[in-house]
Design a protein around this motif. Structure first.
Motif, mmCIF file in Angstrom:
data_model
loop_
_atom_site.group_PDB
_atom_site.id
_atom_site.type_symbol
_atom_site.label_atom_id
_atom_site.label_comp_id
_atom_site.label_asym_id
_atom_site.label_seq_id
_atom_site.Cartn_x
_atom_site.Cartn_y
_atom_site.Cartn_z
ATOM 1 N N GLN A 1 0.736 -1.122 -0.122
ATOM 2 C CA GLN A 1 0.159 -0.030 0.035
ATOM 3 C C GLN A 1 0.919 1.145 -0.107
ATOM 4 N N VAL A 2 0.552 2.322 -0.993
ATOM 5 C CA VAL A 2 1.130 3.417 -0.969
ATOM 6 C C VAL A 2 0.631 4.458 -0.017
ATOM 7 N N GLN A 3 1.342 5.155 0.463
ATOM 8 C CA GLN A 3 1.156 6.419 0.993
ATOM 9 C C GLN A 3 1.223 7.617 0.445
ATOM 10 N N LEU A 4 -0.081 8.128 0.483
ATOM 11 C CA LEU A 4 -0.481 9.719 -0.316
ATOM 12 C C LEU A 4 -0.283 10.741 0.681
ATOM 13 N N VAL A 5 0.216 12.012 0.279
ATOM 14 C CA VAL A 5 0.495 12.941 1.022
ATOM 15 C C VAL A 5 -0.508 14.149 0.844
ATOM 16 N N GLU A 6 -1.209 14.165 1.778
ATOM 17 C CA GLU A 6 -1.929 15.627 1.827
ATOM 18 C C GLU A 6 -1.286 16.851 2.362
ATOM 19 N N SER A 7 -1.766 17.983 2.009
ATOM 20 C CA SER A 7 -1.574 19.066 2.449
ATOM 21 C C SER A 7 -2.528 20.263 2.231
ATOM 22 N N GLY A 8 -2.373 21.308 2.729
ATOM 23 C CA GLY A 8 -3.298 22.446 2.748
ATOM 24 C C GLY A 8 -4.358 22.706 3.738
ATOM 25 N N GLY A 9 -4.312 21.625 4.824
ATOM 26 C CA GLY A 9 -5.102 22.267 5.999
ATOM 27 C C GLY A 9 -4.731 23.263 6.789
ATOM 28 N N GLY A 10 -5.739 23.762 7.636
ATOM 29 C CA GLY A 10 -5.313 24.763 8.559
ATOM 30 C C GLY A 10 -6.572 25.389 9.185
ATOM 31 N N LEU A 11 -6.383 26.362 9.869
ATOM 32 C CA LEU A 11 -7.513 27.044 10.654
ATOM 33 C C LEU A 11 -8.032 28.256 9.395
ATOM 34 N N VAL A 12 -9.335 28.201 9.552
ATOM 35 C CA VAL A 12 -10.045 29.272 8.635
ATOM 36 C C VAL A 12 -11.347 29.535 9.531
ATOM 37 N N ARG A 13 -11.835 30.878 8.848
ATOM 38 C CA ARG A 13 -12.920 31.396 9.558
ATOM 39 C C ARG A 13 -14.309 30.962 8.638
ATOM 40 N N PRO A 14 -15.365 30.966 9.374
ATOM 41 C CA PRO A 14 -16.654 30.543 8.802
ATOM 42 C C PRO A 14 -16.710 31.327 7.330
ATOM 43 N N GLY A 15 -16.937 30.809 6.420
ATOM 44 C CA GLY A 15 -17.206 31.650 5.029
ATOM 45 C C GLY A 15 -16.118 31.306 4.311
ATOM 46 N N GLY A 16 -14.856 31.077 4.849
ATOM 47 C CA GLY A 16 -13.689 31.226 4.176
ATOM 48 C C GLY A 16 -13.522 29.859 3.348
ATOM 49 N N SER A 17 -12.060 29.956 2.507
ATOM 50 C CA SER A 17 -11.756 28.727 1.660
ATOM 51 C C SER A 17 -10.485 28.296 1.833
ATOM 52 N N LEU A 18 -10.435 27.009 1.430
ATOM 53 C CA LEU A 18 -9.105 26.320 1.703
ATOM 54 C C LEU A 18 -8.992 25.401 0.434
ATOM 55 N N ARG A 19 -7.922 25.184 -0.081
ATOM 56 C CA ARG A 19 -7.785 24.008 -1.080
ATOM 57 C C ARG A 19 -6.887 22.976 -0.572
ATOM 58 N N LEU A 20 -7.271 21.830 -0.614
ATOM 59 C CA LEU A 20 -6.364 20.480 0.130
ATOM 60 C C LEU A 20 -5.706 19.981 -1.159
ATOM 61 N N SER A 21 -4.644 19.560 -0.969
ATOM 62 C CA SER A 21 -3.637 18.921 -2.302
ATOM 63 C C SER A 21 -3.471 17.509 -1.584
ATOM 64 N N CYS A 22 -3.363 16.646 -2.729
ATOM 65 C CA CYS A 22 -2.850 15.155 -2.391
ATOM 66 C C CYS A 22 -1.954 14.832 -3.545
ATOM 67 N N THR A 23 -0.885 14.384 -2.953
ATOM 68 C CA THR A 23 0.101 14.090 -3.895
ATOM 69 C C THR A 23 0.109 12.438 -4.204
ATOM 70 N N LEU A 24 -0.052 12.060 -5.643
ATOM 71 C CA LEU A 24 -0.484 10.698 -5.713
ATOM 72 C C LEU A 24 0.804 10.075 -6.281
ATOM 73 N N ASP B 1 -4.934 3.107 -1.631
ATOM 74 C CA ASP B 1 -3.973 3.845 -0.845
ATOM 75 C C ASP B 1 -4.705 5.227 -0.240
ATOM 76 N N TRP B 2 -4.041 5.392 0.964
ATOM 77 C CA TRP B 2 -4.636 6.576 1.620
ATOM 78 C C TRP B 2 -3.369 7.504 2.119
ATOM 79 N N GLY B 3 -3.751 8.688 2.369
ATOM 80 C CA GLY B 3 -2.903 9.532 2.859
ATOM 81 C C GLY B 3 -2.868 9.605 4.551
ATOM 82 N N GLN B 4 -1.883 10.465 5.052
ATOM 83 C CA GLN B 4 -1.879 10.560 6.633
ATOM 84 C C GLN B 4 -3.140 11.389 7.125
ATOM 85 N N GLY B 5 -3.814 12.297 6.290
ATOM 86 C CA GLY B 5 -4.620 13.249 6.849
ATOM 87 C C GLY B 5 -4.265 14.467 7.154
ATOM 88 N N THR B 6 -5.060 15.415 6.859
ATOM 89 C CA THR B 6 -4.772 17.024 7.284
ATOM 90 C C THR B 6 -5.837 17.556 8.024
#
Length: 119
Positions: A1-24, A108-113
């Motif tokens: 099983q291959v480990q994928l890698v997520e990024s892009g998480g964080g703290l954001v205010r209600p109504g805000g935006s984020l983009r999560l990325s996952c390296t395949l 395959d799964w990532g470790q989570g963000t």
């Protein structure tokens, strides 16, 4: 099983935006199904969005119209664009990619963000 890698998480205010990325680990066309899941403490893992190798997308009712899943073949990336974020979207987000090689299924799964939506 291959480990994928997520990024892009964080703290954001209600109504805000984020983009999560996952390296395949492979070109997105190598997977028949890719997706994003999320989990909050005490709850079952929830499917957020999926995209097939043909580009068909599906979303949970809770994120439909606010989130968008996409992939990019040249960079081997999977994305989740999140807009109109709500406190209920707070969770650890995981990317997932499913493939079949020589008749063997791979999941395959990532470790989570962590995504936290709070004022």
């Amino acid at each position: 099983q291959v480990q994928l890698v997520e990024s892009g998480g964080g703290l954001v205010r209600p109504g805000g935006s984020l983009r999560l990325s996952c390296t395949l680990s492979q070109n997105p066309f190598s997977y028949y199904l890719m997706g994003w899941y999320r989990r909050t403490p005490g709850k079952e893992r929830e499917l957020v969005a999926t995209i097939t190798d043909g580009g068909d997308t599906r979303y949970s009712d809770s994120v439909k119209g606010r989130f968008a899943i996409s992939s990019d073949a040249p960079t081997k990336m999977l994305y989740l664009q999140m807009t109109g974020l709500k406190p209920d979207d707070t969770a650890v987000y995981y990317c997932n990619a499913k493939s079949i090689v020589a008749g063997i299924r791979y999941d395959d799964w990532g470790q989570g963000t962590q995504v936290t939506v709070s004022s």
